[in-house]
Write a protein that holds these residues in place. Structure first.
Motif, PDB file in Angstrom:
ATOM      1  N   UNK A  13      -3.699   2.333  25.368  1.00  0.00           N
ATOM      2  CA  UNK A  13      -1.691   2.918  25.695  1.00  0.00           C
ATOM      3  C   UNK A  13      -1.317   2.240  24.339  1.00  0.00           C
ATOM      4  N   UNK A  14      -1.776   1.801  23.302  1.00  0.00           N
ATOM      5  CA  UNK A  14      -0.604   1.395  22.510  1.00  0.00           C
ATOM      6  C   UNK A  14      -1.214   1.749  21.145  1.00  0.00           C
ATOM      7  N   UNK A  81      -8.923   5.292  29.395  1.00  0.00           N
ATOM      8  CA  UNK A  81      -9.224   5.899  28.041  1.00  0.00           C
ATOM      9  C   UNK A  81      -9.451   4.974  26.051  1.00  0.00           C
ATOM     10  N   UNK A  82      -9.112   4.465  26.580  1.00  0.00           N
ATOM     11  CA  UNK A  82      -9.524   3.156  25.169  1.00  0.00           C
ATOM     12  C   UNK A  82     -11.149   4.071  24.698  1.00  0.00           C
ATOM     13  N   UNK A  83     -11.065   4.257  23.388  1.00  0.00           N
ATOM     14  CA  UNK A  83     -12.535   4.843  22.425  1.00  0.00           C
ATOM     15  C   UNK A  83     -12.235   4.940  21.451  1.00  0.00           C
ATOM     16  N   UNK A  84     -13.130   4.521  20.709  1.00  0.00           N
ATOM     17  CA  UNK A  84     -13.656   4.476  18.950  1.00  0.00           C
ATOM     18  C   UNK A  84     -15.267   5.718  19.235  1.00  0.00           C
ATOM     19  N   UNK A 107     -17.166   2.723  25.285  1.00  0.00           N
ATOM     20  CA  UNK A 107     -17.165   3.983  25.584  1.00  0.00           C
ATOM     21  C   UNK A 107     -17.703   4.086  26.351  1.00  0.00           C
ATOM     22  N   UNK A 108     -18.834   3.347  27.283  1.00  0.00           N
ATOM     23  CA  UNK A 108     -19.531   3.481  28.484  1.00  0.00           C
ATOM     24  C   UNK A 108     -19.500   2.313  29.080  1.00  0.00           C
ATOM     25  N   UNK A 133     -11.582  10.029  30.345  1.00  0.00           N
ATOM     26  CA  UNK A 133     -11.360  10.952  29.134  1.00  0.00           C
ATOM     27  C   UNK A 133     -12.818  10.866  28.858  1.00  0.00           C
ATOM     28  N   UNK A 134     -13.207  12.080  28.583  1.00  0.00           N
ATOM     29  CA  UNK A 134     -14.257  11.628  27.487  1.00  0.00           C
ATOM     30  C   UNK A 134     -13.886  13.029  26.667  1.00  0.00           C
TER      31      UNK A 134
END
Length: 240
Positions: A13-14, A81-84, A107-108, A133-134
């Motif tokens: 969230x940053x 929400x965090x993903x890469x 992500x998983x 969030x996908x």
């Protein structure tokens, strides 16, 4: 869901979609706790008045630490929400195994572990929600981002099963499928991108109406194509 007064834990969230979502949730009256891992971005979010929990969720230790940090808090909404993403294209180069592992973890594994760790507190709330969030790429993958596509498809599948498992509880499960959004992760992509503010606004609207699925921006078109012909949708996306 009436977001006013809800305690939201928002990962990643940053920056990007997450930061815009945090701002818009706060405007709705929610108390938003965000996670981040970059000191400069953490400081900037704190300067905006957000409570920030430092956590590298691409590591197992980061997930464990975050769960310990929020233990006992009455969380109403968990937003994963965090993903890469990481390059994974054998036509270009041998993929980086360590980067692949971090992507799989973030992500998983991280969303699944956070859900497992917070499921009982969420069940105890009068009204609760899990937002995963996908990506539109969870519907039909492209060619160049094989690991990213695979992780988002895995989280989509998990989310669908989770929604069925929790249908008799007070926890609503929402999946958000964004298109390509203008973020640091997509900075090198020379293509039309959705503004993160617009993406966040669609997520908030989906949360407020207790939607099961939010197809954001151009993903609405992809979803229509897929409903008519999954094979055609795959051919279109695999061209990239």
């Amino acid at each position: 869901m009436d977001l006013n007064g809800k305690l939201v834990l928002l990962t990643g969230g940053t920056d990007g979609i997450g930061l815009r979502l945090a701002r818009q949730l706060r405007e709705k009256g929610a108390q938003v706790v965000v996670t981040g891992r970059t000191p400069e971005r953490i400081a900037a979010a704190q300067a905006e008045g957000f409570e920030v929990l430092a956590a590298d969720l691409a590591t197992s230790e980061g997930v464990t630490g975050l769960l310990a940090a929020v233990a006992g808090r009455p969380i109403d909404v968990l937003v994963n929400n965090a993903g890469m993403g990481t390059p994974h294209d054998y036509r270009v180069a041998t993929p980086d195994a360590q980067a692949d592992e971090r992507t799989l973890q973030l992500n998983v594994h991280a969303p699944i572990r956070l859900i497992a760790g917070l499921i009982e507190p969420l069940k105890a709330r009068p009204e609760a929600m899990i937002v995963n969030v996908t990506s539109g790429l969870a519907i039909a993958p492209n060619t160049a981002s094989a690991i990213y596509c695979a992780t988002k498809a895995a989280l989509r599948s998990y989310t669908m099963s989770l929604r069925k498992q929790l249908e008799a509880t007070r926890i609503h499960v929402l999946e958000v499928l964004p298109p390509v959004v203008e973020t640091a992760m997509t900075a090198d992509l020379a293509m039309k991108k959705l503004a993160p503010e617009a993406c966040a606004a669609e997520i908030v609207r989906a949360m407020e109406r207790n939607a099961d699925e939010a197809n954001v921006g151009q993903v609405k078109f992809l979803r229509r194509v897929y409903s008519l012909s999954p094979a055609l949708a795959r051919r279109i996306m695999l061209a990239f």
